[in-house]
Design a protein around this motif. Sequence first.
Motif, PDB file in Angstrom:
ATOM      1  N   TYR A 183       0.825  -1.207   0.000  1.00 54.06           N
ATOM      2  CA  TYR A 183       0.000   0.000   0.000  1.00 54.06           C
ATOM      3  C   TYR A 183       0.861   1.259   0.000  1.00 54.06           C
ATOM      4  O   TYR A 183       0.621   2.201  -0.772  1.00 54.06           O
ATOM      5  CB  TYR A 183      -0.906  -0.037   1.229  1.00 54.06           C
ATOM      6  N   GLN A 184       1.891   1.272   0.841  1.00 50.97           N
ATOM      7  CA  GLN A 184       2.765   2.441   0.911  1.00 50.97           C
ATOM      8  C   GLN A 184       3.523   2.646  -0.393  1.00 50.97           C
ATOM      9  O   GLN A 184       3.740   3.784  -0.828  1.00 50.97           O
ATOM     10  CB  GLN A 184       3.759   2.290   2.069  1.00 50.97           C
ATOM     11  N   ALA A 185       3.914   1.548  -1.043  1.00 53.33           N
ATOM     12  CA  ALA A 185       4.601   1.662  -2.333  1.00 53.33           C
ATOM     13  C   ALA A 185       3.696   2.308  -3.375  1.00 53.33           C
ATOM     14  O   ALA A 185       4.144   3.139  -4.173  1.00 53.33           O
ATOM     15  CB  ALA A 185       5.059   0.286  -2.802  1.00 53.33           C
ATOM     16  N   LEU A 186       2.433   1.953  -3.361  1.00 53.48           N
ATOM     17  CA  LEU A 186       1.482   2.530  -4.308  1.00 53.48           C
ATOM     18  C   LEU A 186       1.265   4.021  -4.028  1.00 53.48           C
ATOM     19  O   LEU A 186       1.248   4.840  -4.957  1.00 53.48           O
ATOM     20  CB  LEU A 186       0.149   1.777  -4.249  1.00 53.48           C
ATOM     21  N   LEU A 187       1.083   4.362  -2.762  1.00 58.34           N
ATOM     22  CA  LEU A 187       0.922   5.775  -2.410  1.00 58.34           C
ATOM     23  C   LEU A 187       2.130   6.592  -2.880  1.00 58.34           C
ATOM     24  O   LEU A 187       1.987   7.688  -3.425  1.00 58.34           O
ATOM     25  CB  LEU A 187       0.762   5.923  -0.895  1.00 58.34           C
ATOM     26  N   THR A 188       3.306   6.035  -2.684  1.00 64.43           N
ATOM     27  CA  THR A 188       4.536   6.731  -3.070  1.00 64.43           C
ATOM     28  C   THR A 188       4.627   6.891  -4.584  1.00 64.43           C
ATOM     29  O   THR A 188       4.962   7.971  -5.087  1.00 64.43           O
ATOM     30  CB  THR A 188       5.763   5.961  -2.553  1.00 64.43           C
TER      31      THR A 188
END
Length: 342
Positions: A100-105
């Motif tokens: 999820y954090q990779a996608l947000l980034t």
Amino acid sequence: MKPVIAITLGDPAGIGPQIALKALEHAGIYSRCTPLLVGDKAVVENTLQQLGLKRPIHLVQNATQLEEHRGGVLLWDTQTLQNAAYPMGKVDTTCAKAAYQALLTAIDLAKRGLVQAVATAPICKEAMQKAGCEYTSHTEMFAHLTNTKRYAMVLMSGRLRVIHVSTHVSLKEACERVKTPRVLEVIALAHQTLCQLGIPNGRIGVAGLNPHAGENGMFGEEEQREILPAIEAARQQGINASGPYPPDSVFVRARAGEFDMVVAMYHDQGHIPLKMAGFWMDAQGKMQQISGINYTAGLPIIRTSVDHGTAFDKAGGRDANEQSMLEAIETAILMAQNKPDR
């Protein structure tokens, strides 16, 4: 200039990291783009070891560091997982939060113009939901975070390209969504997508909803009442659209080269022929070929993806098929090069 392509690693417990790194081993990738992995350093280190690859990892924190390092891996470290002791091949909320954090980034990097496209590895929706993530699907997440109201799913495998009027709804609701404004909107998105693929006057074949495309009202009236007016309106806008055609033959005609894209009326109408064209399983039930990508039409940023899931049963090994990931990256490069404002 070569486009910078952000490549999210997907769920660390699945095959995403494996296929992302294997795709970068293919000749020509670094000469055509600057690939930037987005995810955790621990995951990249672990995956390189699993694959038996010795590649230096170059951490990127700003635009000035986005330059090619031959033989190495560029990584925007999201620092969600602090070590490589995460579980493999199972639904895990820690891994979901990392994905999820990779996608947000990656979305943030694209919105800021630091990357020209995003190619995503698979995530696990069940894990995302259990982790309490606000979004559990790529399409929903990209649309909401870019404030996009009008979008559609496109699948591509070779010369067969399919865009959908509706996707993840019941068949009853899918039929109810076949309305002239939405069909026209999707035809326009098909035209826009083909332009970004370098096909400016692409031929768009529109499928009917009913058997035989309604047979002049014998099997349904949606073709005459909703679909045909949308096609006529699209043609008035200069879009090369035609139909509606019988759904049981329009995909065959498209694969033969008569159409550059098909507008499917609902999920399975488009997905079944696409996966028949791109997937191949042997008699022992082992998948031998996974070809095809997913693209979200209508976004202000370019987003491509693999057309398969996390394949937990292949996680942690070396034999996951990276073909779909490679195609997602290649398509992202092509679309970035053809983007109007580039």
